[in-house]
Scaffold this active site. Sequence first.
Site, PDB file in Angstrom:
ATOM      1  N   ARG A 134       0.833  -1.210   0.000  1.00 59.40           N
ATOM      2  CA  ARG A 134       0.000   0.000   0.000  1.00 59.40           C
ATOM      3  C   ARG A 134       0.863   1.254   0.000  1.00 59.40           C
ATOM      4  NH1 ARG A 134      -4.055  -1.307   4.818  1.00 59.40           N
ATOM      5  NH2 ARG A 134      -4.970   0.721   4.277  1.00 59.40           N
TER       6      ARG A 134
ATOM      7  N   GLN B 149      -9.953   8.496   8.682  1.00 60.25           N
ATOM      8  CA  GLN B 149      -9.649   7.110   9.040  1.00 60.25           C
ATOM      9  C   GLN B 149      -8.616   6.558   8.063  1.00 60.25           C
ATOM     10  OE1 GLN B 149     -13.557   4.908  10.221  1.00 60.25           O
ATOM     11  NE2 GLN B 149     -14.140   6.489   8.743  1.00 60.25           N
TER      12      GLN B 149
ATOM     13  N   HIS C  74      -6.224   6.817  12.510  1.00 62.39           N
ATOM     14  CA  HIS C  74      -5.769   5.431  12.378  1.00 62.39           C
ATOM     15  C   HIS C  74      -4.340   5.340  11.887  1.00 62.39           C
ATOM     16  CE1 HIS C  74     -10.185   3.900  12.265  1.00 62.39           C
ATOM     17  NE2 HIS C  74      -9.742   4.129  13.479  1.00 62.39           N
TER      18      HIS C  74
ATOM     19  N   LEU D  32     -21.460   6.751  -1.191  1.00 63.08           N
ATOM     20  CA  LEU D  32     -21.977   6.145  -2.426  1.00 63.08           C
ATOM     21  C   LEU D  32     -23.332   5.490  -2.163  1.00 63.08           C
ATOM     22  CD1 LEU D  32     -20.947   5.870  -5.311  1.00 63.08           C
ATOM     23  CD2 LEU D  32     -19.965   3.663  -4.709  1.00 63.08           C
ATOM     24  N   GLU D  33     -23.447   4.947  -0.950  1.00 65.17           N
ATOM     25  CA  GLU D  33     -24.732   4.314  -0.551  1.00 65.17           C
ATOM     26  C   GLU D  33     -24.895   4.493   0.947  1.00 65.17           C
ATOM     27  OE1 GLU D  33     -23.417   0.537  -1.869  1.00 65.17           O
ATOM     28  OE2 GLU D  33     -22.089   0.376  -0.132  1.00 65.17           O
TER      29      GLU D  33
ATOM     30  N   ALA E   2     -18.033  10.556  -4.407  1.00 64.01           N
ATOM     31  CA  ALA E   2     -17.511  11.707  -3.654  1.00 64.01           C
ATOM     32  C   ALA E   2     -16.995  12.800  -4.590  1.00 64.01           C
ATOM     33  CB  ALA E   2     -16.387  11.236  -2.733  1.00 64.01           C
TER      34      ALA E   2
HETATM   35  C1  BV8 Z   1     -10.627   0.646  19.743  1.00 66.03           C
HETATM   36  C2  BV8 Z   1      -6.071   1.109   9.943  1.00 66.03           C
HETATM   37  C3  BV8 Z   1     -10.467   0.655  22.081  1.00 66.03           C
HETATM   38  C4  BV8 Z   1      -5.488  -0.111   9.366  1.00 66.03           C
HETATM   39  C5  BV8 Z   1      -8.300   0.517  10.693  1.00 66.03           C
HETATM   40  C6  BV8 Z   1     -18.154  -3.874  19.004  1.00 66.03           C
HETATM   41  C7  BV8 Z   1     -18.733  -2.626  19.150  1.00 66.03           C
HETATM   42  C8  BV8 Z   1     -17.956  -1.480  19.125  1.00 66.03           C
HETATM   43  C9  BV8 Z   1     -16.581  -1.561  18.913  1.00 66.03           C
HETATM   44  C10 BV8 Z   1     -16.026  -2.803  18.751  1.00 66.03           C
HETATM   45  C11 BV8 Z   1     -16.790  -3.966  18.807  1.00 66.03           C
HETATM   46  N1  BV8 Z   1     -15.959  -5.021  18.626  1.00 66.03           N
HETATM   47  C12 BV8 Z   1     -14.691  -4.558  18.449  1.00 66.03           C
HETATM   48  C13 BV8 Z   1     -14.729  -3.219  18.544  1.00 66.03           C
HETATM   49  C14 BV8 Z   1     -13.606  -2.317  18.430  1.00 66.03           C
HETATM   50  C15 BV8 Z   1     -13.123  -2.205  16.989  1.00 66.03           C
HETATM   51  C16 BV8 Z   1     -14.239  -2.191  15.966  1.00 66.03           C
HETATM   52  O1  BV8 Z   1     -14.873  -1.183  15.753  1.00 66.03           O
HETATM   53  N2  BV8 Z   1     -14.450  -3.338  15.310  1.00 66.03           N
HETATM   54  C17 BV8 Z   1     -15.475  -3.421  14.291  1.00 66.03           C
HETATM   55  C18 BV8 Z   1     -15.007  -4.396  13.208  1.00 66.03           C
HETATM   56  C19 BV8 Z   1     -16.776  -3.823  14.958  1.00 66.03           C
HETATM   57  N3  BV8 Z   1     -12.433  -0.945  16.931  1.00 66.03           N
HETATM   58  C20 BV8 Z   1     -11.156  -0.879  17.328  1.00 66.03           C
HETATM   59  O2  BV8 Z   1     -10.490  -1.841  17.675  1.00 66.03           O
HETATM   60  C21 BV8 Z   1     -10.554   0.524  17.365  1.00 66.03           C
HETATM   61  N4  BV8 Z   1      -9.925   0.691  18.631  1.00 66.03           N
HETATM   62  O3  BV8 Z   1     -11.817   0.463  19.815  1.00 66.03           O
HETATM   63  O4  BV8 Z   1      -9.844   0.806  20.819  1.00 66.03           O
HETATM   64  C22 BV8 Z   1      -9.421   0.864  23.093  1.00 66.03           C
HETATM   65  C23 BV8 Z   1      -9.723   1.636  24.174  1.00 66.03           C
HETATM   66  C24 BV8 Z   1      -8.758   1.837  25.127  1.00 66.03           C
HETATM   67  C25 BV8 Z   1      -7.505   1.250  24.977  1.00 66.03           C
HETATM   68  C26 BV8 Z   1      -7.213   0.459  23.859  1.00 66.03           C
HETATM   69  C27 BV8 Z   1      -8.176   0.252  22.896  1.00 66.03           C
HETATM   70  C28 BV8 Z   1      -9.465   0.700  16.321  1.00 66.03           C
HETATM   71  C29 BV8 Z   1     -10.023   0.486  14.945  1.00 66.03           C
HETATM   72  C30 BV8 Z   1      -8.975   0.886  13.929  1.00 66.03           C
HETATM   73  C31 BV8 Z   1      -8.700  -0.258  12.986  1.00 66.03           C
HETATM   74  N5  BV8 Z   1      -7.845   0.223  11.893  1.00 66.03           N
HETATM   75  N6  BV8 Z   1      -7.501   1.004   9.754  1.00 66.03           N
HETATM   76  C32 BV8 Z   1      -5.451  -0.042   7.870  1.00 66.03           C
HETATM   77  O5  BV8 Z   1      -5.792   0.989   7.256  1.00 66.03           O
HETATM   78  O6  BV8 Z   1      -5.062  -1.070   7.330  1.00 66.03           O
HETATM   79  S1  BV8 Z   1      -9.923   0.291  10.343  1.00 66.03           S
HETATM   80  C33 BV8 Z   1     -10.259   0.494   8.662  1.00 66.03           C
HETATM   81  O7  BV8 Z   1     -11.639   0.178   8.453  1.00 66.03           O
HETATM   82  C34 BV8 Z   1     -10.195   1.941   8.239  1.00 66.03           C
HETATM   83  O8  BV8 Z   1      -9.198   2.675   8.848  1.00 66.03           O
HETATM   84  C35 BV8 Z   1     -11.523   2.494   8.570  1.00 66.03           C
HETATM   85  O9  BV8 Z   1     -11.498   3.122   9.809  1.00 66.03           O
HETATM   86  C36 BV8 Z   1     -12.365   1.310   8.805  1.00 66.03           C
HETATM   87  C37 BV8 Z   1     -13.671   1.463   8.076  1.00 66.03           C
HETATM   88  O10 BV8 Z   1     -13.363   1.549   6.755  1.00 66.03           O
HETATM   89  P1  BV8 Z   1     -14.033   2.704   5.861  1.00 66.03           P
HETATM   90  O11 BV8 Z   1     -13.052   3.814   5.773  1.00 66.03           O
HETATM   91  O12 BV8 Z   1     -15.410   3.038   6.298  1.00 66.03           O
HETATM   92  O13 BV8 Z   1     -14.058   1.929   4.500  1.00 66.03           O
HETATM   93  P2  BV8 Z   1     -15.088   0.814   4.056  1.00 66.03           P
HETATM   94  O14 BV8 Z   1     -14.442   0.061   2.934  1.00 66.03           O
HETATM   95  O15 BV8 Z   1     -15.616   0.072   5.240  1.00 66.03           O
HETATM   96  O16 BV8 Z   1     -16.287   1.684   3.464  1.00 66.03           O
HETATM   97  C38 BV8 Z   1     -16.063   2.494   2.324  1.00 66.03           C
HETATM   98  C39 BV8 Z   1     -17.302   3.321   2.135  1.00 66.03           C
HETATM   99  O17 BV8 Z   1     -17.076   4.211   1.058  1.00 66.03           O
HETATM  100  C40 BV8 Z   1     -18.506   2.459   1.775  1.00 66.03           C
HETATM  101  O18 BV8 Z   1     -19.621   2.902   2.533  1.00 66.03           O
HETATM  102  C41 BV8 Z   1     -18.718   2.774   0.267  1.00 66.03           C
HETATM  103  O19 BV8 Z   1     -20.096   2.782  -0.064  1.00 66.03           O
HETATM  104  C42 BV8 Z   1     -18.163   4.172   0.169  1.00 66.03           C
HETATM  105  N7  BV8 Z   1     -17.614   4.483  -1.153  1.00 66.03           N
HETATM  106  C43 BV8 Z   1     -16.964   3.637  -2.012  1.00 66.03           C
HETATM  107  N8  BV8 Z   1     -16.624   4.334  -3.128  1.00 66.03           N
HETATM  108  C44 BV8 Z   1     -17.058   5.618  -2.971  1.00 66.03           C
HETATM  109  C45 BV8 Z   1     -17.690   5.712  -1.712  1.00 66.03           C
HETATM  110  N9  BV8 Z   1     -18.242   6.860  -1.254  1.00 66.03           N
HETATM  111  C46 BV8 Z   1     -18.160   7.946  -2.069  1.00 66.03           C
HETATM  112  N10 BV8 Z   1     -17.564   7.928  -3.282  1.00 66.03           N
HETATM  113  C47 BV8 Z   1     -17.018   6.792  -3.765  1.00 66.03           C
HETATM  114  N11 BV8 Z   1     -16.439   6.801  -4.988  1.00 66.03           N
END
Ligand code: BV8
Length: 232
Positions: free
Chosen positions: A60, A94, A112, A206-207, A223
Amino acid sequence: MHFPYRNIVILTGAGISAESGIKTFRDQDGLWENHRIEDVATPEGFKRDPNLVQSFYNQRRQQLESGSVQPNAAHYALSRLENELDGTVTIITQNIDNLHEKAGSHDVIHMHGELLKAQCSQSGQTIEWSGDISLDDSCHCCQIPAPLRPNVVWFGEMPQSMDKIYSALVAADLFIAIGTSGSVYPAAGFVHEAAMHGAHTLELNLEPSIVESEFDEKRYGPASQIVPELVE
Ligand code: BV8
């Protein structure tokens, strides 16, 4: 541009960089397609197979440094908004790419982490980094040099700058989410935080995202079209 807001907070996700050629996580042929999250985006995965994780991020970083990836009209529109608005525009991204900065945005919080930085696996200190991070690369900040890891927040790790993020959300009168599926916390909860403190909330995607019902207003489309339309 007539914008009746003075403190705008914008949360961006992978969707804002999609049209620049950077894969999203959860769309068709997304980044997680070929990898399990547990294997490439957790500390346990890094411990288990550091080579796999380093190469996942090295690929990446190579794409980002290849010059084939440039900001798109959405990134430029946000930079224009920051320069022209009589008020503040804070971008909480993010994304670990540098496209907001390349488009001219200054107030960018990478919650992130950043692909173009490496992190000491011992002290957590970060250093600018270009090219691959290999297993032989070690820090210069510890008595006994420690291995370098990508400066990326993995699942189970604390996102960066959370205090700065929450004070921005409390002060916001407009919260916009762009290009994020709302599937990862705490980022997916920011719209609720901003709304609780009186901000108007807008989803540009997008959705519909998983948290679309939390938003006052929603506009859907690519976007590179709907963000410039908003800012014009
Ligand atoms: C933490 C870096 C606590 C790495 C990333 C249950 C409930 C609540 C929370 C949790 C739970 N179980 C576990 C958790 C915690 C967990 C979490 O949320 N898990 C999820 C799976 C449920 N979260 C964590 O662990 C976070 N830390 O909670 O810490 C803590 C507290 C104290 C002390 C210690 C710890 C940390 C999370 C960070 C993970 N790292 N990224 C890397 O980049 O490789 S996450 C990664 O996915 C991204 O960074 C981003 O944040 C995340 C979501 O991705 P999106 O950016 O939304 O992308 P995605 O593909 O999903 O969606 C794209 C969107 O774009 C779509 O909607 C699409 O329609 C749209 N799109 C596409 N094309 C277009 C468009 N829109 C417009 N135009 C276009 N052309």
